[in-house]
Design a protein around this motif. Structure first.
Motif, PDB file in Angstrom:
ATOM      1  N   GLN A   3      28.523  22.380 -41.345  1.00  0.00           N
ATOM      2  CA  GLN A   3      29.346  21.178 -41.239  1.00  0.00           C
ATOM      3  C   GLN A   3      28.636  20.145 -40.371  1.00  0.00           C
ATOM      4  O   GLN A   3      27.904  20.510 -39.450  1.00  0.00           O
ATOM      5  N   SER A   5      28.149  17.452 -37.419  1.00  0.00           N
ATOM      6  CA  SER A   5      28.632  17.479 -36.043  1.00  0.00           C
ATOM      7  C   SER A   5      29.803  16.521 -35.868  1.00  0.00           C
ATOM      8  O   SER A   5      29.785  15.415 -36.393  1.00  0.00           O
ATOM      9  N   PRO A   6      30.824  16.939 -35.124  1.00  0.00           N
ATOM     10  CA  PRO A   6      31.938  16.047 -34.834  1.00  0.00           C
ATOM     11  C   PRO A   6      31.564  14.962 -33.832  1.00  0.00           C
ATOM     12  O   PRO A   6      32.283  13.984 -33.665  1.00  0.00           O
ATOM     13  N   ILE A  29      38.567  18.155 -35.352  1.00  0.00           N
ATOM     14  CA  ILE A  29      38.178  18.894 -34.152  1.00  0.00           C
ATOM     15  C   ILE A  29      39.053  20.141 -34.123  1.00  0.00           C
ATOM     16  O   ILE A  29      40.199  20.108 -33.671  1.00  0.00           O
ATOM     17  N   HIS A  32      36.439  25.651 -35.403  1.00  0.00           N
ATOM     18  CA  HIS A  32      35.043  25.758 -35.809  1.00  0.00           C
ATOM     19  C   HIS A  32      34.164  24.664 -35.201  1.00  0.00           C
ATOM     20  O   HIS A  32      32.975  24.869 -34.993  1.00  0.00           O
ATOM     21  N   ARG A  33      34.743  23.513 -34.920  1.00  0.00           N
ATOM     22  CA  ARG A  33      33.941  22.374 -34.470  1.00  0.00           C
ATOM     23  C   ARG A  33      34.104  22.064 -32.988  1.00  0.00           C
ATOM     24  O   ARG A  33      33.278  21.368 -32.407  1.00  0.00           O
ATOM     25  N   SER A  34      35.154  22.555 -32.363  1.00  0.00           N
ATOM     26  CA  SER A  34      35.365  22.246 -30.941  1.00  0.00           C
ATOM     27  C   SER A  34      34.275  22.803 -30.024  1.00  0.00           C
ATOM     28  O   SER A  34      33.987  22.182 -29.004  1.00  0.00           O
TER      29      SER A  34
END
Length: 118
Positions: A3, A5-6, A29, A32-34
């Motif tokens: 994925q 990056s946030p 967010i 998986h992305r936090s």
């Protein structure tokens, strides 16, 4: 499949009152992305900016892990006497803070300009 990056953008601005660091987040967010957000915020906090501004205007969804990440960053910044501001969360994201009653803990503003004012 990896994925994106946030963390979309990081801007560091030296000011008369210290350094302002602006972190623009985007997308979802979640669990998986936090971790990527947590790592970036804690890394930036090690430099002890006077103000850490987290722009949430492009965040579509945030779960409790995202909120916990921001709480951890807030604790880090407060320990050294800095300030953390959240900018422009959507109604959906803002409601997560309201439900958890964290809207009274975090300083939430509507625009980057408001967050960067001395």
């Amino acid at each position: 499949m990896e994925q994106p990056s946030p963390v979309r953008d990081v801007i560091v601005r030296p000011t008369a009152s210290g350094t302002v660091v602006l972190v623009a987040l985007g997308g979802e967010i979640d669990l998986h992305r936090s971790p990527a957000v947590r790592n970036e915020l804690l890394r930036l906090g090690k430099d002890r900016p006077a103000r850490l501004v987290v722009d949430l205007s492009q965040v579509e969804y945030m779960d409790s892990s995202g909120v916990a990440t921001l709480v951890q960053a807030l604790q880090q910044v407060r320990r050294y006497g800095g300030q953390l501001l959240l900018v422009g969360p959507s109604d959906r994201v803002r409601s997560v803070f309201q439900i958890a009653r964290l809207d009274s803990i975090f300083q939430i503003v509507d625009s980057r300009q408001e967050a960067e004012r001395p």
